[in-house]
Each structure stands twice: as structure tokens, then as C-alpha cells.
Enzyme design. Structure first.
Site, PDB file in Angstrom:
ATOM      1  N   GLU A 122      47.612  42.351  51.851  1.00 53.99           N
ATOM      2  CA  GLU A 122      46.064  43.045  52.431  1.00 53.99           C
ATOM      3  C   GLU A 122      45.467  41.888  53.260  1.00 53.99           C
ATOM      4  O   GLU A 122      44.552  42.175  53.993  1.00 53.99           O
ATOM      5  CB  GLU A 122      45.426  43.653  51.470  1.00 53.99           C
ATOM      6  CG  GLU A 122      44.701  42.560  50.275  1.00 53.99           C
ATOM      7  CD  GLU A 122      45.515  42.046  49.352  1.00 53.99           C
ATOM      8  OE1 GLU A 122      46.964  41.985  49.515  1.00 53.99           O
ATOM      9  OE2 GLU A 122      45.303  41.188  48.434  1.00 53.99           O
ATOM     10  N   CYS A 178      49.937  41.341  43.175  1.00 56.51           N
ATOM     11  CA  CYS A 178      49.366  40.232  42.609  1.00 56.51           C
ATOM     12  C   CYS A 178      49.019  40.639  40.925  1.00 56.51           C
ATOM     13  O   CYS A 178      49.935  41.194  40.215  1.00 56.51           O
ATOM     14  CB  CYS A 178      48.514  39.465  43.110  1.00 56.51           C
ATOM     15  SG  CYS A 178      48.037  37.863  42.589  1.00 56.51           S
ATOM     16  N   HIS A 191      50.392  39.008  48.956  1.00 58.52           N
ATOM     17  CA  HIS A 191      48.951  39.810  49.456  1.00 58.52           C
ATOM     18  C   HIS A 191      48.903  40.139  50.822  1.00 58.52           C
ATOM     19  O   HIS A 191      48.755  39.676  51.628  1.00 58.52           O
ATOM     20  CB  HIS A 191      48.025  38.962  49.101  1.00 58.52           C
ATOM     21  CG  HIS A 191      47.358  38.466  47.742  1.00 58.52           C
ATOM     22  ND1 HIS A 191      46.382  39.397  47.139  1.00 58.52           N
ATOM     23  CD2 HIS A 191      47.771  37.349  47.068  1.00 58.52           C
ATOM     24  CE1 HIS A 191      46.467  38.725  45.936  1.00 58.52           C
ATOM     25  NE2 HIS A 191      47.179  37.497  46.065  1.00 58.52           N
TER      26      HIS A 191
END
Ligand SMILES: Nc1ncnc2c1ncn2[C@@H]1O[C@H](COP(=O)(O)OP(=O)(O)O)[C@@H](O)[C@H]1O
Ligand SMILES: [Mg+2]
Lengths: 81, 734, 233, 81
Positions: C199, C80, C197
Site C-alpha cells: 500500500e 505486516c 507494504h
């Protein structure tokens, strides 16, 4: 025909973005930068003869600038394409 | 003499208030002092019209570590952890400049949380606008949402829940209430109590400019006396600066150098200094020439009243300034010592060594007069209770349901929450769309559930009941997620309290809140009052907003509102009763808020909630969803959305069909469960004394409803969902 | 890597821990990345995203070491805002413009693995579909036609936005990115930038574990000695 | 001393914001608007004599514009204060 509108923050309105850029320039070693203010340029290509200054002024007032916080100026240029 | 008569009214003070000040001071205040009284004794800072009634709210309890009075309230959630929360309104700034108004509202409430020593972990918002058919409303809505999103997103705090209603009573005066929730260990709490003579007072964060001084009428004195150029400016939010402030403060709290900390909100330096001194029973002395400014030639009044955002005031231990300064520096901030703590009880302001104001801190911060106003039951109540609907029996149920689902107030809010980062910090277990948001607490098996609710229409028809319902609905939303409700923060939005009818609404609201909080065991730990929400066309609906937190001890028990298994039995906890008053359905048909506000039996409510919670505790339920706006048919539809499932429902109540399907009777929860657990649930319901009925079964892709053996609805869920999901986006494109 | 305004640093940290490795935060003012095998530039709003996303962060002192890391062939992942920083720094081609609809978008999307020639996708199946959320306002990836052609040619397009069953089509493109591109690598393959994302999806409880696969892949790449194994499949 | 920097998008780079403004103008009834492009104005106040054109050019190149997608021009004005 083209109108170029310049929209800038009114005096006294905080400009966090300008501040961050000023600090960045500073830390990059550009000394002597007192203040940075960031505004917008809006280039509007118009069909010839279609719009006049009053109309552009109206566009600015109603959409392009937020007159609560921003000032604007504009210029018209005849350049054909 | 004549000049001072003029001055106090411009400062927003009354003759008697001015006299009281002179009497307490034994002299007349000077211009700066008068300005300071003007803002501190304004409604916004002093709560002079609400304080007496707010005292009647329940605020204590075993789990309550800090009730109202500090920057935010604190409640214990077990294992040595505590939740800090508060709601705040930014209605007027958002009406003028929706983007910045909403953004700075969010910024302000975040500061209230981390100033208590907590790490902010979630944001919520409660919004009210006019109907979306007007372009001004669409402009306000679009920009308020963007302002809220941009600020929270940039801060890295997830915006996890909220609520929105559209009604033209809010057209000229939208409501923007933001709530922030933080977490900390009990021992980490910080207070805003200045102590220790000689300890330095530091100002940190943004520089001071002429922002947001419109709040107090006094600013216009300067306008006439000085130049017109100096009119107060719109406050601009700087979430980046706030993020730095947040991280710096949290790092700072790990040292033991901080004595007290307080954010600068309304009335800027004036309020933060005098409140800190008053709470600490000490004094504070500051030197104006030390205050870092953004603009030239600012007057003392301007500096003292400036509401520039993203600033904090910190009292640190003497001799530790360097250490503190270097932490700020690491984060690109500068902390400036602007004064020190004294023991004379005075708030003293110096300008280059010369005293320009010297006032008892307590008088300024806490001793504004408290008013109990006259109240009168509003005349409109005589006529709103009655309504007459024709031809209700042969309406087209499918069309009505679809139209209702597409009402922006009921429609899916994805257009809004997809603009909010609701997942950052990877703790959001239940994302927006269910009854409440659920966040896991890292390092434990626990989770907290959060919700914010309120229904102005109900309160317009009956503020007592409406307020009680707000508390009940919030608690119900939490219970549906499997959480035990703990405490509330309340946002009270009203018209002008000097009007008897408005004060009556306010009084009834407080009584309703208190009653519900008492029965449901959820004390008020913080809140906000916003008065004067009026335009030429009248006052807004009385609108109390309830933000609530609950705890889930075992995260594996978190439940959501959607049906998850085909074949599961669907049950209703509670009872269908005839309640069409104030419903969205009636508003859709008549364009008006009419009828009698739905009844609420708080004891019944409590039993239904206990039953639901106990059933989740025993792992009996696969889903739970509260019945609210739009009634049973809307609740059932919502249960079907998301997973592509349907339901086959058979109702046998003898109510008129619209009351049965679209009425908003309270204390109802739609649950689904495995067939094999039906017996246990029915047994449990018997123990708790709660009426329940089997509604039907989770089915494949269609919603079918029979009433007393007659099919009244049969529609593919996809068709309903498409209208429900797309309604707001569609309205925004028009 | 923590820049002023980073806010997914915590999440990236936990993702690596979840994948079974050690991780630590490095403040942007540091100069050295000695002792680290890989680096993650997390999401967030470095410098408030003022001026242009990532424009100011790329001048942080640590960026020289990030560049060295990239040149040494070790894994560098920009997520990002991290992706934006890597493009601003010239470590990845292209730019990230404002989303087509001008709105911040936070929701789950599907990604198709287009190339396994990166440490982060090496252990994944080519053409497999992952469910990973996006959360950004400026994720509209743009490169000129010529560069795009060379990216495709070299297998530098790592992820594309697609449907749940892997169909790549305009209606599955959340932000207007050219060619539905969600993630690209450098020519060598060791530097990856992506808008979604991973994560955020490393645990069942927060919505899935598809993201964990990327971190596990990176770890197995490192454990396997990382030697010149990034071949296009 | 002041430098005013104008940063505009290169031709060929998509401008979603400009497009949205064009559509908005259109739906507000302003006919004849062919194209709208949005850029930035960055006003930099400098301490007198502190910086020259080369320095400002360098600021633009390194920070103020991303030359992959943007063009810039600037002007200096001497106005003292
Ligand atoms: N302004 C908003 N911001 C974030 N989430 C919202 C907002 N408005 C509604 N939501 C979410 O949409 C869902 C439906 O809201 P609502 O109809 O008020 O639910 P309920 O009636 O169960 O309280 C909830 O999950 C709520 O959190
Ligand atoms: Mg609700």
C-alpha cells in the site's frame, strides 16, 4: 550447568504491556484479574564448571537486567546434558 | 520557622524567591504549595534565566498564526492549512535511561502538537553523543535511537529527518532533542485556556504513579520524611496509550464540546492546571481523590508532581461529559472529572473536600522572577583560535577524503533512519538522506519541507556566528529541496546559566539566532531551553538546534541532492573561501575543535538561497545540495551517492588544497543542471549578484578532481560510498 | 479493518481508492462485514504489539467475520501487523519472530512473485520482481520443516525476498525469514499475509507503483467472478 | 492470590534475542556460555477465590502463550493481601 535469571520490573515502574494484557484478559471475560506484570526469564546454558554465582550476578548487573528499572534473581542448577 | 528555611531550598527555591512568594501570598506557603512553587518556578517550567533574552527573538510575521507561548507554534502554509511545530529536549532522562528517556521525549512532543488540534504528521530528531569508541556511548546511542524509533513507529508518525554529531564534549551528557510537526485547518486550532465557570475539568489517559519526580529537588523532602521506597521512578513510555489518546482527541475535536485542552508534561497536574487557568484568566479547582492512580498511598505532593506519561487535561462544556466520555470509551480510555473551572483566579487543590493548596494561578504559572545574569566572555576563546598544520601540501587526498567520509558525524546515517518508519502515512516524498525531508499535503499540490540543524563546534568557537549558521544551514537545506523557508522552532542546549561564561554563550547565541532569523525572514514560533547540561568534566558545547519548515507550492518542483543525469553540468552557487576553523577535517587531524568559526555574511546567504530557489522555480536545476560538514569534497561525494553516478571536477581556486576541499565555508550550494540551461542560470546569478562557478560535469561512476590542472583525486564512487555508508554500523560492531 | 493501534489503515484505504475501487474503514468492535467483497488487515501496532504482535487483536469481535470471509473464499489480505494477526488467529500457518538483527527495519526490498495462485498475484507475472518497502521489527517468518515443505508443495509461498534481478539468496533476506519468505497464503489461496507494504507504493510520488499491481489484481479477480480460478501456475 | 506464568520458546524455534545476548556475553568476556534462551514471566494478581487453575490454564492457552512456538508452565501462590 544452567542458570535461570528472572528479571522483573521494579515496583512503581509503569508496565504498559502488563496493563494491555490485563485489559485483554478482562475483555475476554476473565474476571478478577487485578494486575498483570510482565518480566523476562533468561535461561543460560553454561559449560560445566565454567561459571559461578558471582559471574552470573555480574552478567545480570552488566547486561541482563537494567538495574535502573529492573530487579533480578537467579538460580543455578547442576543438571548436566 | 527553621523548618521552612530548610523547605524552600529543598524545593529548589532561593531565599529571595521564597520571600517573594510570602509577600505575594501574604502568608507562608504550606508544604504542598511550596512543592508546587518549587516545580513551577524551576528553570524548566519558568524559563527564569532565559525569558528575558528569548523576548529579543523575532516571533511575528504575516504567516505566523501562533508564536511562542502556547504548547506549540503555528504557521500558515496556504489554502487554509497550517503547520504546528515544536522541538523539545529530553537530555537528562536519556542520560539515565536512554531508551525510555528518548521514547518519552518523543511522546511528550507529540502531545504538544495534537493538543493544539493538529494531526501529527512527522517527527525529527537532533542527537549529540560522545565518540563511538566507548561502550557507554554505543549503549546510549543504540538505545536512544531504538527509543525514538519504537515510539514514533508505534504511533504511526514517520520520523523523516534528523541530525547527529559525535564529540566527547557530549559523552556524559548526550543531547536528545525531538521535534514534531502537525497539520490542521486554520479554524481547527485548540487552546489551553480554561474558561466558563462550572465547566468540568477531565483527566484522561494513563493513571498517575510516582514517575519522574526527580526533576524538582523537592521530591527528596518526601524521601527523607517518608520511606526510601518512594523514590521517583523512571518514566516509561506507552506509545499505544498515546495512539489511543491521539485518535480519541482528534475525534473529540470534531464535536464542539472542548473548551480547552492541555497535555501533562513537566510538573504534571500542577503545571497543566495552573497554566490553563492562568491563560484563561480563570481559576481551577480539583479534587485529588478523583485522580486515578496506579499506586497505593500516594501523597498529595506525589500526585501533584507526578510526571506519569500519556495524560491529558480537558475542559469540556458542562453537560457534555457523557458524550465526551463515550468517545474516550470507544478508544478504550476513561476520562475522569477531577474538578471544575472557577472565576477566582485561584488554583485550588482539595483532598476529600479539604483545601490542601490554594494559590493564585497566575503567580504560580507566570510570575516567577526573571533573571538577567552577569556574563563574561569565556577564557578558553583566547586560545582556541590558533592552529598550525604541518605538511598539508603533500597529504594523500584520497585517504583523507575516505577517512573524513567515515567519520560518524559525516557518514551516512542509514543505520539510524532505517530503524525509523519514515514512510507510514504515505506522504513522504523525499525520504531521509537528502537535504531535507519533503511531505506532500494530501488534497493539494503543495508539500512541506522539514529539516533540523545545528553545529555545536561552531558555537563553541563563536556562539553568535554558530547560531546564525544554524539558521542559515536549515534554510539552505530547505531551499535545496525547492521550499520557501517559513519559520523555525529552536532547541537551546547549554550548561549552567548561573555561570557567567555559559550565560555569555547563551546571550550570544540568542543574538545570532535573532540576526539570522531577521535577515532570512524566518521567525521563531516555538522552542525549548535546556540548561545544566554539565558533568564533572565540564559543560557541553553550546548547542542551539534549529528546526525549520518551508513550503513548496508545486510539488512537481521538489528537488533532491543527488546527481541524476550523466553529462549534466555541475555548478557551485557561492564562493570557496579559506575556512578551516571548526571543521570536521581539523578535528580529525588534531582531535580538537579549534580555529575560527566560519564567517557568515547573512546578506550573501540570502542571495545564494534566493538564487537557488528561483532556479528551482524555473525548473533549471536537476539537483541541489548544500555544502556543510566536510566541505566541498564531501558535498560532491554525497551528490554522487545513491544513483551510482560520478563527477569530473576542475577547480581553479588558489586556496590551500585542504581549505578548498575540506573547509566549511558557508553560503555554498552544489547544483547540477542540463547543459542547455547553463546560460539561463548564469544570467539569473548575475541578476541576483551571486558568484557562481562551473565545477565540472556529472560522469560515470568515478569522482575525479583536478585542481589548477593537477589531478588530486580519482576514485571509484563505490569505494567512497561503501566507507561512508558502512561507517556507523562498523563502529557499532566494535 | 481498524484495530486500536492500527496505523497503516489510512494508507491501505488510499491504495484501494488509487486502484479504482471503493473502500471504508471497519472498527474492530463491529460484528459484520456484510456488503464487503474483500478485507485488508492493515499494518501498525495493534495493542502496541504488547505480549506478541497480533496476539490481542485476534480476539476482536470482528475477527469472527474475517474468518467467515476467509472461509467463503473471498480475498483477505494481512499486511505486516495484519499478517501477524492472521497467523495468531490461525488463519495462516507459521509465526513471525523478532527480526534476526533485533532492529526495526524500514527500507525498500525486492520481492519475487513465487505463485500467482492468489487473488493478489493472479494478474502478475510469475517470477516477476517487485520493489516494495518493509517496515517492521518482527517479520522473521518461521514454520517447522514439515509445514514448510507442505507450503512449498502447495504453492502457498507467494513472495520471497530477492535481489533487484530476482535472485533469491540469504544476503537479500532482511529479517531472517525461513527460505526468504515474505508472504504466504492459506491452502485455498485467498488469504494472503505479507510483511512488505504494497500500500506504500501505489503512487509515483511516494516511491513507485509496484504495490498497486496487487490491489488491481485483487479487483480484477473479484470482477472476474472469482470462481475457483486460483490454480497454480 | 497470584499466578505466575512462565512462557518459554519451544525447542527448535530460533531465538534471535537469546542469540544476541549470548554473543554479547561472549564479547564481554564471559566464557563458557553455550546457549541463551529468553522467555517471559507473567505475574497475574487475582482477586481471592476468583480464579482457579483451569482458568489460568485457559488464559495461557488462548492468550498468554502461542502454542505454535511456545511452552508454558505456571504456579499459583495463595499469598493474600
Ligand atoms: N537522527 C536522524 N534521524 C533521521 N534522519 C537522520 C538522522 N540523522 C541524519 N538523518 C538524515 O541523514 C541525512 C544527512 O544528514 P545531515 O548530514 O545532517 O544533512 P545536512 O548536512 O544536509 O543537514 C539527512 O537527510 C537527515 O535527515
Ligand atoms: Mg546538518
Amino acid at each position: 550447568m544452567k542458570a535461570t535469571v528472572y528479571v522483573t520490573l521494579k515496583n512503581g515502574i509503569a508496565d504498559p504491556q502488563g496493563l494491555a494484557v490485563r485489559n485483554a484478559l478482562d475483555s475476554m471475560g476473565f474476571d478478577g484479574v487485578k494486575r498483570v506484570r510482565i518480566g523476562k526469564i533468561i535461561e543460560i546454558e553454561l559449560e560445566d564448571g565454567c561459571l559461578d554465582e558471582t559471574k552470573v550476578e555480574e552478567m545480570c548487573r552488566s547486561l541482563l537486567a537494567n538495574t535502573v528499572m529492573e530487579d533480578f534473581t537467579f538460580e543455578m542448577s547442576g543438571e548436566k546434558r | 520557622m527553621s523548618s521552612s528555611t530548610l523547605d524552600y531550598s529543598l524545593a529548589g527555591l532561593s531565599q529571595s524567591e521564597f520571600d517573594l512568594i510570602c509577600e505575594k501570598l501574604c502568608r507562608e506557603p504550606n508544604l504542598l504549595e511550596l512543592a508546587m512553587f518549587g516545580v513551577m518556578w524551576s528553570e524548566h517550567c519558568s524559563y527564569k534565566n532565559s525569558r528575558a533574552l528569548l523576548k529579543t527573538l523575532p516571533t511575528g510575521g504575516n504567516a505566523i498564526l501562533q508564536g511562542p507561548g502556547e504548547n506549540a507554534g503555528i504557521v500558515d502554509i496556504g489554502e487554509g492549512l497550517a503547520v504546528v511545530m515544536k522541538v523539545e529536549s529530553h537530555n537528562h532522562p536519556s542520560a539515565v535511561e536512554p531508551y525510555q528517556g528518548a521514547a518519552t521525549g518523543v511522546g511528550g512532543i507529540i502531545r504538544d502538537i495534537f493538543t493544539m488540534g493538529a494531526r501529527p504528521i512527522a517527527l525529527l530528531n537532533s542527537l549529540r553523543f560522545g565518540e563511538l569508541d566507548k561502550s557507554r556511548t554505543r549503549y546510549l546511542f543504540e538505545n536512544v535511537v531504538k527509543g525514538i524509533g519504537d515510539y514514533g513507529n508505534c504511533m504511526g508518525i514517520p520520523t523523516v529527518a534528523g541530525e547527529i554529531y559525535f564529540d566527547d564534549h557530549y559523552a556524559g551528557n548526550p543531547l536528545v532533542n525531538a521535534m514534531c510537526v502537525g497539520i490542521m485547518r486554520h479554524e481547527e486550532v485548540k487552546y489551553a485556556r480554561a474558561k466558563g465557570v462550572g465547566n468540568p475539568v477531565m483527566l484522561v489517559g494513563a493513571t498517575t504513579g510516582r514517575d519522574g519526580m526527580g526533576g524538582a529537588a523537592f521530591a527528596s523532602v518526601e524521601l527523607t520524611e517518608q520511606s526510601l521506597e518512594r523514590k521517583s521512578a523512571v518514566q516509561v513510555g506507552d506509545p499505544f496509550m498515546e495512539k489511543l489518546l491521539l485518535e480519541a482527541c482528534i475525534e473529540l475535536f470534531k464535536t464542539d464540546a472542548v473548551i480547552a485542552i492541555q497535555d501533562l508534561g513537566a510538573a504534571g497536574l500542577t503545571s497543566s492546571c495552573c497554566e490553563m487557568a492562568s491563560r484563561g484568566r480563570s481559576g481551577i479547582k480539583i479534587e485529588l481523590s478523583c485522580v486515578p492512580r496506579r499506586e497505593e498511598a500516594m501523597t498529595p505532593v506525589e500526585i501533584m508532581l507526578s510526571e506519569s506519561q500519556e495524560r491529558m487535561l480537558v475542559v469540556v462544556k458542562r453537560g457534555r461529559e457523557k458524550e465526551v466520555g463515550s468517545i474516550f470509551e470507544k478508544w478504550g480510555l476513561s476520562g475522569t472529572v477531577i474538578g471544575e473551572v472557577t472565576d477566582d483566579g485561584l488554583f485550588t487543590v482539595l483532598e476529600r473536600g479539604k483545601v490542601v493548596a490554594s494559590l493564585p494561578a497566575r503567580l504560580l504559572a507566570d510570575d516567577a522572577p526573571v533573571y538577567t545574569r552577569e556574563s563574561t566572555r569565556p577564557a578558553y576563546l583566547e586560545s582556541v583560535g590558533l592552529f598550525d598544520l604541518h605538511e598539508r601540501e603533500d597529504m594523500n587526498i584520497k585517504e583523507t577524503l575516505i577517512a573524513l567520509l567515515a567519520r560518524p558525524t559525516i557518514a551516512g546515517k542509514e543505520w539510524v533512519y532505517s530503524q525509523y518508519d519514515h514512510m507510514v502515512r504515505t506522504s513522504t516524498v523525499t525520504v531521509p538522506g537528502s537535504d531535507s525531508a519533503v511531505l506532500r499535503i494530501r488534497g493539494t499540490d503543495r508539500a512541506i519541507a522539514l529539516t533540523i540543524d545545528g553545529n555545536g563546534s561552531y558555537c563553541y568557537l563563536d556562539p553568535f556566528r554558530g547560531a546564525a549558521i544554524a539558521v542559515a544551514e536549515a534554510a539552505r537545506n530547505l531551499v535545496c529541496s525547492g521550499a520557501r523557508p517559513l519559520a523555525i522552532t529552536d532547541g537551546l542546549n547549554f550548561g549552567n546559566p548561573e555561570k557567567r561564561e555559559i550565560y555569555w554563550q547563551f546571550k550570544e547565541t540568542i543574538a545570532g539566532l535573532a540576526a539570522a532569523c531577521n535577515v532570512l525572514g524566518t521567525p521563531v514560533i516555538s522552542g525549548n531551553v535546556s540548561f545544566y547540561n554539565e558533568t564533572e568534566t565540564g559543560a557541553i558545547f553550546p548547542t542551539p538546534i534549529v528546526g525549520m519548515v518551508g513550503v513548496i507550492e508545486d510539488i512537481s518542483k521538489v528537488t533532491e541532492s543527488f546527481f541524476i543525469n550523466e553529462g549534466d553540468a555541475i555548478l557551485l552557487l557561492g564562493e570557496n573561501t579559506h575556512e578551516l576553523g571548526g571543521s570536521e577535517y581539523l578535528r580529525m587531524l588534531t582531535g580538537k575543535t579549534i580555529g575560527e568559526c566560519p564567517a557568515i555574511d547573512l546578506e550573501r546567504e540570502k542571495k545564494v538561497q534566493r538564487l537557488c530557489l528561483e532556479a528551482i522555480e524555473r525548473r533549471l536545476l536537476n539537483s541541489a545540495h548544500d555544502c556543510s560538514e566536510g566541505g566541498l569534497a564531501v558535498a560532491l561525494s554525497e551528490c554522487c551517492f545513491g544513483k551510482g553516478l560520478g563527477a569530473k571536477i576542475e577547480l581553479n581556486d588558489t586556496l590551500p588544497i585542504d581549505a578548498l576541499l575540506f573547509g566549511e565555508a558557508q553560503s555554498r550550494i552544489v547544483v547540477s543542471l542540463d547543459e542547455s540551461k547553463l546560460g539561463s542560470l548564469l544570467g539569473l546569478a548575475g541578476e541576483f549578484g551571486v558568484p557562481v562557478q562551473v565545477l565540472g560535469r556529472v560522469d560515470r561512476s568515478e569522482l575525479k578532481i583536478d585542481v589548477c590542472g593537477r589531478e588530486v583525486l580519482s576514485v571509484p564512487v563505490g569505494e567512497l560510498e561503501a566507507r561512508w555508508k558502512g561507517a556507523i554500523e562498523c563502529a557499532m560492531r566494535s | 479493518m481498524v484495530f486500536p493501534g492500527s496505523n497503516c489503515d489510512l494508507d491501505a484505504y488510499h491504495a484501494v481508492i488509487e486502484a479504482g475501487e471503493e473502500a471504508s474503514y471497519v472498527w474492530h468492535m463491529e460484528k459484520s462485514l456484510e456488503g464487503f467483497d474483500a478485507v485488508i488487515l492493515p499494518g501498525g501496532f495493534s495493542y502496541g504489539d504488547y505480549l506478541r504482535c497480533g496476539a490481542i487483536a485476534r480476539f476482536s469481535p470482528i475477527m469472527a467475520s474475517v474468518r467467515e470471509m476467509a472461509e467463503s473464499g473471498r480475498p483477505v489480505l494481512g499486511i505486516c501487523n495484519g499478517f501477524q494477526i492472521l497467523t495468531e488467529a490461525g488463519l495462516l500457518p507459521g509465526v513471525l519472530l523478532r527480526n534476526r538483527d533485533l532492529k526495526f527495519i524500514c527500507k525498500n526490498v525486492f520481492l519475487r512473485v513465487e505463485s500467482t495462485a492468489s487473488p493478489f498475484t493472479k494478474a502478475l507475472e510469475s517470477r516477476s520482481v517487485l520493489k516494495i518497502p518493509v517496515a517492521h521489527g518482527d517479520g522473521n517468518y518461521f514454520v517447522d520443516g514439515e509445514t514448510l515443505w507442505s507450503l512449498e508443495e502447495n504453492g502457498q509461498v507467494i513472495f520471497r525476498y530477492c535481489s533487484a534481478d530476482g535472485e533469491v539468496a540469504p544476503q537479500f533476506n532482511p529479517n531472517g525469514s525461513v527460505s526468504n519468505i515474505a508472504g504466504v497464503s492459506n491452502a485455498r489461496g485467498n488469504v494472503l499475509g505479507m510483511m512488505p507494504h504494497p500500500e506504500r507504493v501505489c503512487e509515483e510520488i511516494t516511491g513507485g507503483t509496484d504495490g498497486l499491481l496487487l490491489f488491481k489484481s485483487m479487483i480484477s479477480f473479484l470482477k472476474g467472478g472469482m470462481a475457483g480460478e486460483l490454480v497454480n501456475s
